[in-house]
Design a protein around this motif. Structure first.
Motif, PDB file in Angstrom:
ATOM      1  N   ASP A  15      51.377  32.167  43.345  1.00 53.52           N
ATOM      2  CA  ASP A  15      50.580  31.715  44.482  1.00 53.52           C
ATOM      3  C   ASP A  15      49.795  32.872  45.117  1.00 53.52           C
ATOM      4  OD1 ASP A  15      49.669  29.449  45.829  1.00 53.52           O
ATOM      5  OD2 ASP A  15      50.937  29.878  47.559  1.00 53.52           O
ATOM      6  N   LYS A  16      49.530  33.926  44.341  1.00 50.14           N
ATOM      7  CA  LYS A  16      48.738  35.062  44.819  1.00 50.14           C
ATOM      8  C   LYS A  16      47.337  34.974  44.231  1.00 50.14           C
ATOM      9  CE  LYS A  16      52.665  38.067  45.574  1.00 50.14           C
ATOM     10  NZ  LYS A  16      52.605  38.323  46.991  1.00 50.14           N
ATOM     11  N   ALA A  17      46.361  35.509  44.978  1.00 44.56           N
ATOM     12  CA  ALA A  17      44.958  35.417  44.586  1.00 44.56           C
ATOM     13  C   ALA A  17      44.465  36.739  44.012  1.00 44.56           C
ATOM     14  CB  ALA A  17      44.117  35.058  45.807  1.00 44.56           C
ATOM     15  N   LEU A  18      43.430  36.655  43.143  1.00 41.05           N
ATOM     16  CA  LEU A  18      42.753  37.872  42.681  1.00 41.05           C
ATOM     17  C   LEU A  18      42.014  38.470  43.866  1.00 41.05           C
ATOM     18  CD1 LEU A  18      41.148  37.128  39.195  1.00 41.05           C
ATOM     19  CD2 LEU A  18      43.264  38.321  39.730  1.00 41.05           C
ATOM     20  N   ASP A  19      42.210  39.749  44.117  1.00 41.55           N
ATOM     21  CA  ASP A  19      41.719  40.420  45.314  1.00 41.55           C
ATOM     22  C   ASP A  19      41.155  41.784  44.918  1.00 41.55           C
ATOM     23  OD1 ASP A  19      42.466  40.592  48.579  1.00 41.55           O
ATOM     24  OD2 ASP A  19      42.421  42.523  47.549  1.00 41.55           O
ATOM     25  N   VAL A  20      39.866  42.028  45.216  1.00 42.06           N
ATOM     26  CA  VAL A  20      39.294  43.351  44.966  1.00 42.06           C
ATOM     27  C   VAL A  20      39.906  44.291  45.994  1.00 42.06           C
ATOM     28  CG1 VAL A  20      37.197  44.736  44.907  1.00 42.06           C
ATOM     29  CG2 VAL A  20      37.151  42.401  44.048  1.00 42.06           C
ATOM     30  N   THR A  21      40.640  45.273  45.528  1.00 49.18           N
ATOM     31  CA  THR A  21      41.403  46.165  46.398  1.00 49.18           C
ATOM     32  C   THR A  21      40.521  46.768  47.488  1.00 49.18           C
ATOM     33  OG1 THR A  21      42.855  46.702  44.546  1.00 49.18           O
ATOM     34  CG2 THR A  21      42.934  48.180  46.439  1.00 49.18           C
ATOM     35  N   GLY A  22      40.863  46.458  48.733  1.00 48.20           N
ATOM     36  CA  GLY A  22      40.149  47.008  49.885  1.00 48.20           C
ATOM     37  C   GLY A  22      38.695  46.584  49.992  1.00 48.20           C
ATOM     38  N   GLY A  23      38.258  45.618  49.181  1.00 51.93           N
ATOM     39  CA  GLY A  23      36.854  45.225  49.199  1.00 51.93           C
ATOM     40  C   GLY A  23      35.941  46.357  48.751  1.00 51.93           C
ATOM     41  N   ASN A  24      36.488  47.287  47.981  1.00 48.10           N
ATOM     42  CA  ASN A  24      35.768  48.488  47.536  1.00 48.10           C
ATOM     43  C   ASN A  24      34.572  48.120  46.666  1.00 48.10           C
ATOM     44  OD1 ASN A  24      35.029  50.984  46.363  1.00 48.10           O
ATOM     45  ND2 ASN A  24      37.119  51.734  46.581  1.00 48.10           N
ATOM     46  N   LEU A  25      33.431  48.748  46.914  1.00 46.85           N
ATOM     47  CA  LEU A  25      32.198  48.471  46.184  1.00 46.85           C
ATOM     48  C   LEU A  25      32.033  49.301  44.915  1.00 46.85           C
ATOM     49  CD1 LEU A  25      29.793  48.428  49.264  1.00 46.85           C
ATOM     50  CD2 LEU A  25      30.696  46.451  48.040  1.00 46.85           C
ATOM     51  N   CYS A  26      32.924  50.246  44.679  1.00 48.79           N
ATOM     52  CA  CYS A  26      32.773  51.168  43.546  1.00 48.79           C
ATOM     53  C   CYS A  26      33.183  50.517  42.228  1.00 48.79           C
ATOM     54  CB  CYS A  26      33.624  52.419  43.759  1.00 48.79           C
ATOM     55  SG  CYS A  26      33.117  53.390  45.168  1.00 48.79           S
ATOM     56  N   PRO A  27      32.334  50.595  41.192  1.00 49.72           N
ATOM     57  CA  PRO A  27      32.732  50.101  39.870  1.00 49.72           C
ATOM     58  C   PRO A  27      34.030  50.785  39.422  1.00 49.72           C
ATOM     59  CG  PRO A  27      30.395  50.590  39.904  1.00 49.72           C
ATOM     60  CD  PRO A  27      30.966  51.120  41.194  1.00 49.72           C
ATOM     61  N   GLY A  28      34.902  50.020  38.809  1.00 51.63           N
ATOM     62  CA  GLY A  28      36.191  50.542  38.377  1.00 51.63           C
ATOM     63  C   GLY A  28      37.307  50.252  39.370  1.00 51.63           C
ATOM     64  N   THR A  29      36.955  49.661  40.510  1.00 53.26           N
ATOM     65  CA  THR A  29      37.953  49.327  41.521  1.00 53.26           C
ATOM     66  C   THR A  29      38.949  48.315  40.968  1.00 53.26           C
ATOM     67  OG1 THR A  29      36.434  49.745  43.347  1.00 53.26           O
ATOM     68  CG2 THR A  29      38.280  48.279  43.801  1.00 53.26           C
ATOM     69  N   ASN A  30      40.227  48.546  41.188  1.00 54.18           N
ATOM     70  CA  ASN A  30      41.264  47.631  40.729  1.00 54.18           C
ATOM     71  C   ASN A  30      41.141  46.274  41.402  1.00 54.18           C
ATOM     72  OD1 ASN A  30      42.629  49.238  38.856  1.00 54.18           O
ATOM     73  ND2 ASN A  30      43.890  50.166  40.453  1.00 54.18           N
ATOM     74  N   ILE A  31      41.482  45.254  40.643  1.00 54.33           N
ATOM     75  CA  ILE A  31      41.641  43.909  41.177  1.00 54.33           C
ATOM     76  C   ILE A  31      43.124  43.605  41.084  1.00 54.33           C
ATOM     77  CG2 ILE A  31      41.121  41.469  40.846  1.00 54.33           C
ATOM     78  CD1 ILE A  31      38.368  42.293  39.832  1.00 54.33           C
ATOM     79  N   GLN A  32      43.692  43.243  42.218  1.00 52.21           N
ATOM     80  CA  GLN A  32      45.133  43.045  42.322  1.00 52.21           C
ATOM     81  C   GLN A  32      45.449  41.587  42.657  1.00 52.21           C
ATOM     82  OE1 GLN A  32      46.298  45.497  45.642  1.00 52.21           O
ATOM     83  NE2 GLN A  32      44.863  44.517  47.029  1.00 52.21           N
ATOM     84  N   GLN A  33      46.703  41.220  42.545  1.00 48.98           N
ATOM     85  CA  GLN A  33      47.173  39.949  43.065  1.00 48.98           C
ATOM     86  C   GLN A  33      47.689  40.205  44.469  1.00 48.98           C
ATOM     87  OE1 GLN A  33      49.480  37.134  40.711  1.00 48.98           O
ATOM     88  NE2 GLN A  33      49.362  38.585  39.017  1.00 48.98           N
ATOM     89  N   ARG A  34      47.231  39.379  45.398  1.00 46.67           N
ATOM     90  CA  ARG A  34      47.621  39.554  46.791  1.00 46.67           C
ATOM     91  C   ARG A  34      47.735  38.181  47.438  1.00 46.67           C
ATOM     92  NH1 ARG A  34      44.607  43.314  51.293  1.00 46.67           N
ATOM     93  NH2 ARG A  34      46.259  43.119  52.823  1.00 46.67           N
ATOM     94  N   ASP A  35      48.515  38.094  48.512  1.00 47.03           N
ATOM     95  CA  ASP A  35      48.640  36.827  49.220  1.00 47.03           C
ATOM     96  C   ASP A  35      47.254  36.271  49.515  1.00 47.03           C
ATOM     97  OD1 ASP A  35      51.405  36.948  49.240  1.00 47.03           O
ATOM     98  OD2 ASP A  35      51.501  37.905  51.210  1.00 47.03           O
ATOM     99  N   ALA A  36      47.072  35.000  49.206  1.00 47.94           N
ATOM    100  CA  ALA A  36      45.788  34.334  49.474  1.00 47.94           C
ATOM    101  C   ALA A  36      45.652  34.134  50.980  1.00 47.94           C
ATOM    102  CB  ALA A  36      45.738  33.004  48.745  1.00 47.94           C
ATOM    103  N   TYR A  37      44.458  34.390  51.499  1.00 43.84           N
ATOM    104  CA  TYR A  37      44.222  34.177  52.920  1.00 43.84           C
ATOM    105  C   TYR A  37      42.799  33.689  53.134  1.00 43.84           C
ATOM    106  CZ  TYR A  37      42.158  38.867  52.610  1.00 43.84           C
ATOM    107  OH  TYR A  37      41.416  39.956  52.240  1.00 43.84           O
ATOM    108  N   ALA A  38      42.605  32.885  54.157  1.00 42.10           N
ATOM    109  CA  ALA A  38      41.294  32.334  54.477  1.00 42.10           C
ATOM    110  C   ALA A  38      40.389  33.433  55.017  1.00 42.10           C
ATOM    111  CB  ALA A  38      41.438  31.220  55.503  1.00 42.10           C
ATOM    112  N   GLY A  39      39.125  33.366  54.671  1.00 38.41           N
ATOM    113  CA  GLY A  39      38.148  34.292  55.216  1.00 38.41           C
ATOM    114  C   GLY A  39      37.974  35.569  54.438  1.00 38.41           C
ATOM    115  N   GLY A  40      38.801  35.824  53.433  1.00 43.94           N
ATOM    116  CA  GLY A  40      38.698  37.058  52.665  1.00 43.94           C
ATOM    117  C   GLY A  40      37.690  36.925  51.536  1.00 43.94           C
ATOM    118  N   SER A  41      36.452  37.392  51.752  1.00 43.29           N
ATOM    119  CA  SER A  41      35.433  37.245  50.713  1.00 43.29           C
ATOM    120  C   SER A  41      35.723  38.135  49.507  1.00 43.29           C
ATOM    121  CB  SER A  41      34.032  37.517  51.265  1.00 43.29           C
ATOM    122  OG  SER A  41      33.930  38.824  51.767  1.00 43.29           O
ATOM    123  N   ASN A  42      36.623  39.132  49.666  1.00 41.52           N
ATOM    124  CA  ASN A  42      37.016  39.925  48.498  1.00 41.52           C
ATOM    125  C   ASN A  42      37.970  39.148  47.589  1.00 41.52           C
ATOM    126  OD1 ASN A  42      38.764  40.347  50.762  1.00 41.52           O
ATOM    127  ND2 ASN A  42      39.806  41.939  49.631  1.00 41.52           N
TER     128      ASN A  42
END
Length: 109
Positions: A15-42
């Motif tokens: 029940d975790k969502a794909l989340d761009v770590t810290g909303g970082n704009l840099c190519p190569g930024t990790n994508i993690q599983q994190r608790d899903a939350y409303a409003g998180g465009s990352n």
């Protein structure tokens, strides 16, 4: 999960969502599983179908495309790389096949 024209990609088992770590704009930024939350465009992605039947997922907040390597999922600039082509598979059950049989668990029969 569909949210105002974008998708939140949620792991059906954790029940975790794909989340761009810290909303970082840099190519190569990790994508993690994190608790899903409303409003998180990352955690929101546009999904495009490619000519070969695969899909490409682009993050709303960063514009980075979901990319994979043998050991990592990360965001990168869009390219025609196979590492950015995702295959979606419909699951009808999250239980292992054996869980439903009485051979392993006689009391389920």
């Amino acid at each position: 999960v569909y949210v105002n024209g974008y998708y939140r990609i949620v792991n059906a088992q954790s029940d975790k969502a794909l989340d761009v770590t810290g909303g970082n704009l840099c190519p190569g930024t990790n994508i993690q599983q994190r608790d899903a939350y409303a409003g998180g465009s990352n955690q929101l992605y546009s999904i495009a179908r490619n000519e070969d039947g695969t899909y490409t997922a682009t993050n709303k907040a960063t514009g980075l495309v979901v990319s994979t390597s043998s050991s990592n999922v990360y965001g990168d600039v869009s390219s025609d790389s196979s590492s950015q082509k995702l295959t979606l598979t419909k699951l009808t059950s999250l239980l292992p096949e054996c869980f439903r049989c009485s051979r392993c668990f006689g009391w389920l029969g």
